[in-house]
Design an enzyme around this catalytic site. Structure first.
Site, PDB file in Angstrom:
ATOM      1  N   ASP A   1     -20.785 -72.304 -22.229  1.00 48.09           N
ATOM      2  CA  ASP A   1     -22.163 -71.887 -21.944  1.00 48.09           C
ATOM      3  C   ASP A   1     -23.113 -72.677 -22.836  1.00 48.09           C
ATOM      4  O   ASP A   1     -22.737 -73.704 -23.408  1.00 48.09           O
ATOM      5  CB  ASP A   1     -22.318 -70.369 -22.128  1.00 48.09           C
ATOM      6  CG  ASP A   1     -22.050 -69.918 -23.557  1.00 48.09           C
ATOM      7  OD1 ASP A   1     -21.727 -70.778 -24.415  1.00 48.09           O
ATOM      8  OD2 ASP A   1     -22.166 -68.708 -23.829  1.00 48.09           O
TER       9      ASP A   1
ATOM     10  N   SER B   1     -32.467 -51.843 -40.834  1.00 49.72           N
ATOM     11  CA  SER B   1     -32.618 -52.449 -42.169  1.00 49.72           C
ATOM     12  C   SER B   1     -33.670 -51.748 -43.041  1.00 49.72           C
ATOM     13  O   SER B   1     -33.426 -51.540 -44.234  1.00 49.72           O
ATOM     14  CB  SER B   1     -32.952 -53.937 -42.048  1.00 49.72           C
ATOM     15  OG  SER B   1     -31.848 -54.627 -41.542  1.00 49.72           O
TER      16      SER B   1
ATOM     17  N   VAL C   1     -17.228 -58.194 -34.598  1.00 51.67           N
ATOM     18  CA  VAL C   1     -18.549 -58.344 -35.207  1.00 51.67           C
ATOM     19  C   VAL C   1     -19.533 -57.332 -34.596  1.00 51.67           C
ATOM     20  O   VAL C   1     -20.367 -56.775 -35.301  1.00 51.67           O
ATOM     21  CB  VAL C   1     -19.012 -59.812 -35.083  1.00 51.67           C
ATOM     22  CG1 VAL C   1     -20.472 -59.951 -35.399  1.00 51.67           C
ATOM     23  CG2 VAL C   1     -18.184 -60.670 -36.026  1.00 51.67           C
TER      24      VAL C   1
ATOM     25  N   ASN D   1     -14.794 -70.707 -27.433  1.00 50.88           N
ATOM     26  CA  ASN D   1     -16.037 -70.264 -26.786  1.00 50.88           C
ATOM     27  C   ASN D   1     -15.984 -70.633 -25.314  1.00 50.88           C
ATOM     28  O   ASN D   1     -15.247 -71.536 -24.913  1.00 50.88           O
ATOM     29  CB  ASN D   1     -17.270 -70.910 -27.429  1.00 50.88           C
ATOM     30  CG  ASN D   1     -18.495 -70.007 -27.341  1.00 50.88           C
ATOM     31  OD1 ASN D   1     -18.594 -69.011 -28.046  1.00 50.88           O
ATOM     32  ND2 ASN D   1     -19.418 -70.315 -26.446  1.00 50.88           N
TER      33      ASN D   1
ATOM     34  N   LYS E   1     -34.740 -66.884 -36.659  1.00 49.52           N
ATOM     35  CA  LYS E   1     -33.719 -67.343 -37.608  1.00 49.52           C
ATOM     36  C   LYS E   1     -33.528 -68.856 -37.624  1.00 49.52           C
ATOM     37  O   LYS E   1     -33.339 -69.451 -38.678  1.00 49.52           O
ATOM     38  CB  LYS E   1     -32.373 -66.688 -37.263  1.00 49.52           C
ATOM     39  CG  LYS E   1     -32.201 -65.288 -37.804  1.00 49.52           C
ATOM     40  CD  LYS E   1     -30.854 -64.765 -37.359  1.00 49.52           C
ATOM     41  CE  LYS E   1     -30.242 -63.862 -38.385  1.00 49.52           C
ATOM     42  NZ  LYS E   1     -28.949 -63.306 -37.964  1.00 49.52           N
TER      43      LYS E   1
HETATM   44  P1  NAD Z   1     -25.756 -64.974 -29.766  1.00 48.39           P
HETATM   45  O1  NAD Z   1     -26.542 -64.702 -28.518  1.00 48.39           O
HETATM   46  O2  NAD Z   1     -26.281 -65.923 -30.781  1.00 48.39           O
HETATM   47  O3  NAD Z   1     -24.277 -65.475 -29.342  1.00 48.39           O
HETATM   48  C1  NAD Z   1     -23.582 -64.886 -28.271  1.00 48.39           C
HETATM   49  C2  NAD Z   1     -22.127 -65.348 -28.262  1.00 48.39           C
HETATM   50  O4  NAD Z   1     -21.432 -64.567 -27.269  1.00 48.39           O
HETATM   51  C3  NAD Z   1     -21.925 -66.804 -27.883  1.00 48.39           C
HETATM   52  O5  NAD Z   1     -20.800 -67.331 -28.561  1.00 48.39           O
HETATM   53  C4  NAD Z   1     -21.636 -66.714 -26.384  1.00 48.39           C
HETATM   54  O6  NAD Z   1     -20.934 -67.840 -25.890  1.00 48.39           O
HETATM   55  C5  NAD Z   1     -20.802 -65.467 -26.340  1.00 48.39           C
HETATM   56  N1  NAD Z   1     -20.758 -64.834 -25.017  1.00 48.39           N
HETATM   57  C6  NAD Z   1     -21.806 -64.308 -24.335  1.00 48.39           C
HETATM   58  N2  NAD Z   1     -21.377 -63.799 -23.157  1.00 48.39           N
HETATM   59  C7  NAD Z   1     -20.031 -64.005 -23.114  1.00 48.39           C
HETATM   60  C8  NAD Z   1     -19.030 -63.700 -22.168  1.00 48.39           C
HETATM   61  N3  NAD Z   1     -19.300 -63.082 -21.014  1.00 48.39           N
HETATM   62  N4  NAD Z   1     -17.746 -64.045 -22.458  1.00 48.39           N
HETATM   63  C9  NAD Z   1     -17.444 -64.669 -23.636  1.00 48.39           C
HETATM   64  N5  NAD Z   1     -18.368 -65.002 -24.560  1.00 48.39           N
HETATM   65  C10 NAD Z   1     -19.643 -64.660 -24.302  1.00 48.39           C
HETATM   66  O7  NAD Z   1     -25.494 -63.550 -30.423  1.00 48.39           O
HETATM   67  P2  NAD Z   1     -25.176 -63.205 -31.954  1.00 48.39           P
HETATM   68  O8  NAD Z   1     -26.449 -62.969 -32.672  1.00 48.39           O
HETATM   69  O9  NAD Z   1     -24.210 -64.198 -32.498  1.00 48.39           O
HETATM   70  O10 NAD Z   1     -24.472 -61.779 -31.808  1.00 48.39           O
HETATM   71  C11 NAD Z   1     -23.155 -61.647 -31.291  1.00 48.39           C
HETATM   72  C12 NAD Z   1     -22.687 -60.202 -31.513  1.00 48.39           C
HETATM   73  O11 NAD Z   1     -22.592 -59.934 -32.908  1.00 48.39           O
HETATM   74  C13 NAD Z   1     -23.640 -59.156 -30.972  1.00 48.39           C
HETATM   75  O12 NAD Z   1     -22.867 -58.082 -30.495  1.00 48.39           O
HETATM   76  C14 NAD Z   1     -24.438 -58.732 -32.189  1.00 48.39           C
HETATM   77  O13 NAD Z   1     -24.947 -57.442 -32.096  1.00 48.39           O
HETATM   78  C15 NAD Z   1     -23.375 -58.801 -33.247  1.00 48.39           C
HETATM   79  N6  NAD Z   1     -23.895 -59.042 -34.604  1.00 48.39           N
HETATM   80  C16 NAD Z   1     -23.372 -58.288 -35.601  1.00 48.39           C
HETATM   81  C17 NAD Z   1     -23.782 -58.500 -36.902  1.00 48.39           C
HETATM   82  C18 NAD Z   1     -23.199 -57.652 -37.999  1.00 48.39           C
HETATM   83  O14 NAD Z   1     -23.762 -57.634 -39.104  1.00 48.39           O
HETATM   84  N7  NAD Z   1     -22.092 -56.966 -37.752  1.00 48.39           N
HETATM   85  C19 NAD Z   1     -24.723 -59.500 -37.209  1.00 48.39           C
HETATM   86  C20 NAD Z   1     -25.238 -60.253 -36.153  1.00 48.39           C
HETATM   87  C21 NAD Z   1     -24.805 -60.018 -34.853  1.00 48.39           C
END
Ligand code: NAD
Length: 287
Positions: A160, A24, A234, A157, A73
């Site tokens: 978990d 960023s 994502v 989901n 956050k």
């Molecule tokens: P988080 O830790 O808040 O959420 C994780 C999610 O993944 C939950 O829904 C969880 O249940 C699921 N999960 C974890 N292990 C799993 C498995 N083995 N099988 C199925 N589901 C599983 O994380 P977050 O901040 O929401 O980030 C999620 C992804 O999105 C990450 O890869 C992060 O880098 C990416 N992200 C991208 C952007 C973007 O701007 N493109 C922004 C934020 C996050």
């Protein structure tokens, strides 16, 4: 730098821990320099223990605002004066705007996702979306999509620690918006197949596909895809995931998470500066 930073330069922060890896600062500073705007964006290592003081510092030092990332956050809202409707519904803030000492919390992740769709000529308004995920990124997308007029959202989901959050998101969407949201167990693959079959887009909003879950996919195999389905990740590192390479084999249009990342930054940039981020230039620089 010595020429660019003066006594007039306004500061915008990023408060998170860990944060040194973030792209960023480079993104925003490049955009300020490109447009000739007299702002600087700096990352600060702030965790939950120092967050309250850091937010007071935004007021005391008259920062224009700040980005907020993990682990702050979902915690920072209590120290702010106001929340945007999406931040209120998400229970999370990634952008703070300081207007004469009044701090407003916004969440631009969902706005960024919806803008990335538009940028790719994908119009999901009035249509059905199926999405896997109930964490920070997925919740922001689900709430913004519902606020913007997506007709129906099927959320999947695993059972978990995020399951209760998914239930809460579904409840809020159904109570506060015109969108119909339903929660399903991601382990019920036949249900997943059924919901994907009449959806316009499918979104992987989980960390599956990204390290340490690289090489894995929330969609078991390519029989779940049809060519008309638009398939979106994502995660953005790696840029290519198993899920999207399977979808491409079937002929689906796909999108990775880079656009969402860029446009969530652009939405914050606009809130702070009132100016549009130079998107085409940023795409060139980020690639
Ligand atoms: P988080 O830790 O808040 O959420 C994780 C999610 O993944 C939950 O829904 C969880 O249940 C699921 N999960 C974890 N292990 C799993 C498995 N083995 N099988 C199925 N589901 C599983 O994380 P977050 O901040 O929401 O980030 C999620 C992804 O999105 C990450 O890869 C992060 O880098 C990416 N992200 C991208 C952007 C973007 O701007 N493109 C922004 C934020 C996050």
């Amino acid at each position: 730098m010595a020429e660019r930073i003066t006594g007039h330069t306004e500061l915008i922060g990023l408060m998170a821990y860990p944060i040194r890896h973030s792209s960023s600062p480079a993104m925003h500073n490049e955009a300020f320099a490109y447009l000739g705007l007299d702002y600087a964006y700096l990352a600060f290592e702030v965790d939950n223990n120092t967050l309250e003081d850091a937010v007071k510092g935004i007021r005391a030092l008259k920062l224009v605002g700040s980005n907020v990332s993990m682990p702050n956050k979902t915690v920072v809202g209590q120290y702010l004066d106001k929340l945007s409707p999406a931040a209120e519904l998400c229970g999370a803030v990634n952008t703070i705007v300081n207007e004469n000492g009044v701090l407003t919390g916004h969440i631009t992740d969902g706005i960024g996702f919806m803008q990335a769709l538009k940028d790719n000529d994908i119009d999901v308004i009035g249509k059905k979306m199926t999405i896997a995920g109930a964490g920070g990124a997925a919740t922001a997308i689900e709430i913004q999509a519902a606020l913007d007029g997506v007709k129906e959202i099927s959320i999947f989901n695993i059972h978990d620690k995020f399951w209760a959050n998914a239930e809460e998101t579904v409840r809020k969407i159904n109570e506060k918006t015109d969108c119909k949201a339903t929660l399903y167990d991601l382990d019920d693959k036949e249900k997943l197949r059924e919901e994907m079959a009449d959806s316009y887009i499918f979104v992987n909003g989980t960390g599956v596909g990204m390290k340490p879950l690289e090489g894995m996919s929330v969609v078991p195999d390519k029989s779940f895809f049809r060519p008309e389905l638009i398939v979106i990740d994502v995660p953005y590192s790696p840029l290519e995931t198993k899920m999207r390479s399977m979808a491409k084999e079937v002929g689906c249009k796909t999108m990775n998470g880079l656009g969402m990342m860029l446009f969530q930054g652009a939405a914050a940039f606009k809130l702070w500066t009132g100016k549009d981020m130079p998107i085409e230039h940023m795409k060139e620089v980020l690639n």
